[in-house]
Design a protein around this motif. Structure first.
Motif, mmCIF file in Angstrom:
data_model
loop_
_atom_site.group_PDB
_atom_site.id
_atom_site.type_symbol
_atom_site.label_atom_id
_atom_site.label_comp_id
_atom_site.label_asym_id
_atom_site.label_seq_id
_atom_site.Cartn_x
_atom_site.Cartn_y
_atom_site.Cartn_z
ATOM 1 N N ARG A 115 36.645 10.421 17.394
ATOM 2 C CA ARG A 115 36.714 11.485 18.402
ATOM 3 C C ARG A 115 37.961 11.342 19.274
ATOM 4 O O ARG A 115 38.526 12.348 19.706
ATOM 5 N N ILE A 116 38.404 10.115 19.518
ATOM 6 C CA ILE A 116 39.671 9.924 20.231
ATOM 7 C C ILE A 116 40.796 10.531 19.403
ATOM 8 O O ILE A 116 41.628 11.287 19.914
ATOM 9 N N ASP A 117 40.811 10.214 18.098
ATOM 10 C CA ASP A 117 41.851 10.742 17.199
ATOM 11 C C ASP A 117 41.825 12.268 17.134
ATOM 12 O O ASP A 117 42.870 12.906 17.011
ATOM 13 N N GLN A 118 40.637 12.857 17.211
ATOM 14 C CA GLN A 118 40.481 14.311 17.113
ATOM 15 C C GLN A 118 40.726 15.026 18.442
ATOM 16 O O GLN A 118 40.741 16.252 18.486
ATOM 17 N N GLY A 119 40.882 14.262 19.530
ATOM 18 C CA GLY A 119 41.075 14.870 20.844
ATOM 19 C C GLY A 119 39.782 15.351 21.484
ATOM 20 O O GLY A 119 39.807 16.114 22.441
ATOM 21 N N ALA A 120 38.640 14.924 20.948
ATOM 22 C CA ALA A 120 37.349 15.387 21.453
ATOM 23 C C ALA A 120 36.572 14.285 22.177
ATOM 24 O O ALA A 120 35.421 14.489 22.564
ATOM 25 N N TYR A 121 37.193 13.126 22.377
ATOM 26 C CA TYR A 121 36.493 12.014 23.024
ATOM 27 C C TYR A 121 36.117 12.388 24.453
ATOM 28 O O TYR A 121 36.914 12.958 25.189
ATOM 29 N N GLY A 122 34.890 12.090 24.827
ATOM 30 C CA GLY A 122 34.423 12.361 26.177
ATOM 31 C C GLY A 122 33.794 13.728 26.345
ATOM 32 O O GLY A 122 33.390 14.092 27.444
ATOM 33 N N LEU A 123 33.713 14.476 25.246
ATOM 34 C CA LEU A 123 33.054 15.784 25.283
ATOM 35 C C LEU A 123 31.695 15.672 24.598
ATOM 36 O O LEU A 123 31.570 15.040 23.547
ATOM 37 N N CYS A 124 30.690 16.286 25.179
ATOM 38 C CA CYS A 124 29.335 16.268 24.624
ATOM 39 C C CYS A 124 29.324 16.975 23.274
ATOM 40 O O CYS A 124 29.853 18.087 23.143
ATOM 41 N N GLU A 125 28.762 16.317 22.270
ATOM 42 C CA GLU A 125 28.687 16.915 20.933
ATOM 43 C C GLU A 125 27.724 18.100 20.888
ATOM 44 O O GLU A 125 27.807 18.913 19.982
ATOM 45 N N ARG A 126 26.838 18.203 21.849
ATOM 46 C CA ARG A 126 25.864 19.302 21.839
ATOM 47 C C ARG A 126 26.375 20.505 22.637
ATOM 48 O O ARG A 126 26.395 21.608 22.119
ATOM 49 N N CYS A 127 26.778 20.307 23.893
ATOM 50 C CA CYS A 127 27.147 21.454 24.738
ATOM 51 C C CYS A 127 28.655 21.626 24.890
ATOM 52 O O CYS A 127 29.102 22.685 25.327
ATOM 53 N N GLY A 128 29.434 20.616 24.543
ATOM 54 C CA GLY A 128 30.888 20.719 24.620
ATOM 55 C C GLY A 128 31.480 20.440 25.990
ATOM 56 O O GLY A 128 32.695 20.409 26.136
ATOM 57 N N ARG A 129 30.627 20.224 26.992
ATOM 58 C CA ARG A 129 31.136 19.919 28.336
ATOM 59 C C ARG A 129 31.503 18.434 28.423
ATOM 60 O O ARG A 129 30.997 17.610 27.647
ATOM 61 N N PRO A 130 32.349 18.082 29.389
ATOM 62 C CA PRO A 130 32.713 16.667 29.546
ATOM 63 C C PRO A 130 31.495 15.794 29.848
ATOM 64 O O PRO A 130 30.610 16.186 30.610
ATOM 65 N N ILE A 131 31.467 14.635 29.199
ATOM 66 C CA ILE A 131 30.430 13.628 29.485
ATOM 67 C C ILE A 131 30.814 12.953 30.796
ATOM 68 O O ILE A 131 31.997 12.700 31.045
ATOM 69 N N GLU A 132 29.843 12.680 31.632
ATOM 70 C CA GLU A 132 30.083 12.060 32.931
ATOM 71 C C GLU A 132 30.886 10.769 32.759
ATOM 72 O O GLU A 132 30.574 9.943 31.895
ATOM 73 N N LYS A 133 31.919 10.600 33.613
ATOM 74 C CA LYS A 133 32.796 9.428 33.493
ATOM 75 C C LYS A 133 32.014 8.122 33.650
ATOM 76 O O LYS A 133 32.285 7.159 32.946
ATOM 77 N N ALA A 134 31.040 8.096 34.544
ATOM 78 C CA ALA A 134 30.243 6.875 34.727
ATOM 79 C C ALA A 134 29.486 6.538 33.446
ATOM 80 O O ALA A 134 29.357 5.365 33.080
ATOM 81 N N ARG A 135 29.005 7.553 32.745
ATOM 82 C CA ARG A 135 28.290 7.331 31.481
ATOM 83 C C ARG A 135 29.238 6.780 30.417
ATOM 84 O O ARG A 135 28.906 5.847 29.696
ATOM 85 N N ILE A 136 30.417 7.370 30.314
ATOM 86 C CA ILE A 136 31.405 6.907 29.323
ATOM 87 C C ILE A 136 31.851 5.482 29.640
ATOM 88 O O ILE A 136 32.022 4.670 28.745
ATOM 89 N N LYS A 137 32.018 5.182 30.923
ATOM 90 C CA LYS A 137 32.434 3.820 31.295
ATOM 91 C C LYS A 137 31.342 2.807 30.938
ATOM 92 O O LYS A 137 31.630 1.703 30.508
ATOM 93 N N ALA A 138 30.070 3.207 31.087
ATOM 94 C CA ALA A 138 28.952 2.314 30.754
ATOM 95 C C ALA A 138 28.723 2.243 29.252
ATOM 96 O O ALA A 138 28.422 1.175 28.713
ATOM 97 N N LEU A 139 28.836 3.383 28.565
ATOM 98 C CA LEU A 139 28.621 3.468 27.116
ATOM 99 C C LEU A 139 29.814 4.198 26.500
ATOM 100 O O LEU A 139 29.750 5.410 26.276
ATOM 101 N N PRO A 140 30.901 3.496 26.212
ATOM 102 C CA PRO A 140 32.107 4.172 25.728
ATOM 103 C C PRO A 140 31.924 4.895 24.395
ATOM 104 O O PRO A 140 32.767 5.691 24.011
ATOM 105 N N TYR A 141 30.801 4.672 23.723
ATOM 106 C CA TYR A 141 30.540 5.356 22.452
ATOM 107 C C TYR A 141 29.528 6.491 22.616
ATOM 108 O O TYR A 141 29.057 7.058 21.633
ATOM 109 N N ALA A 142 29.205 6.859 23.869
ATOM 110 C CA ALA A 142 28.261 7.953 24.127
ATOM 111 C C ALA A 142 28.808 9.261 23.558
ATOM 112 O O ALA A 142 30.001 9.542 23.663
ATOM 113 N N THR A 143 27.920 10.056 22.955
ATOM 114 C CA THR A 143 28.339 11.336 22.369
ATOM 115 C C THR A 143 27.681 12.529 23.054
ATOM 116 O O THR A 143 28.021 13.667 22.743
#
Length: 130
Positions: free
Chosen positions: A89-117
């Motif tokens: 997802r980093i390579d595709q430019g989609a890292y940090g975006l929710c796979e379901r709704c497409g909105r940004p995943i909360e930064k605190a969530r990504i920092k805690a779980l860097p593989y969160a989708t």
């Protein structure tokens, strides 16, 4: 319509480094478990000739340890797959975006779980229905 990752190139580089380090550590743990406890049975390693009762107890312990190690290796394999997906997802430019709704995943969530989708809202909805 498609959003880009909410993170800067510098942040993405940091996440990539963190994910790759975690994947390398998980691979090391996986190999350690595979080589250690999933190798030879304990009775073969010790070379002891024990009474039936001791062998029966050892067999139960060995079975428990093998099941525990199998569970650990399955969990490690699952985490490695999640990390690989995050790197894609980093390579595709989609890292940090929710796979379901497409909105940004909360930064605190990504920092805690860097593989969160999934964002927190969609993850909670998944857990309620799943």
């Amino acid at each position: 319509m498609a959003q880009k990752s909410p993170f800067t190139k510098t942040e993405l580089k940091g996440f990539r480094k963190e994910l790759e380090e975690e994947r390398n550590e998980l691979r090391r743990q996986f190999l350690e478990i595979e080589e250690g406890s999933l190798g030879s049975p304990q009775s073969e390693l010790s070379g002891d000739i024990a009474s039936f009762d001791e062998e029966y107890a050892d067999a139960g312990t060995d079975t428990f340890e093998r099941e525990r190690d199998l569970s650990l290796t399955n969990n490690i394999r699952d985490l490695i797959e999640k990390i690989d997906r995050a790197l894609e997802r980093i390579d595709q430019g989609a890292y940090g975006l929710c796979e379901r709704c497409g909105r940004p995943i909360e930064k605190a969530r990504i920092k805690a779980l860097p593989y969160a989708t999934l964002c927190i809202k969609d993850k909670q909805a998944e857990e309620r229905t799943g």
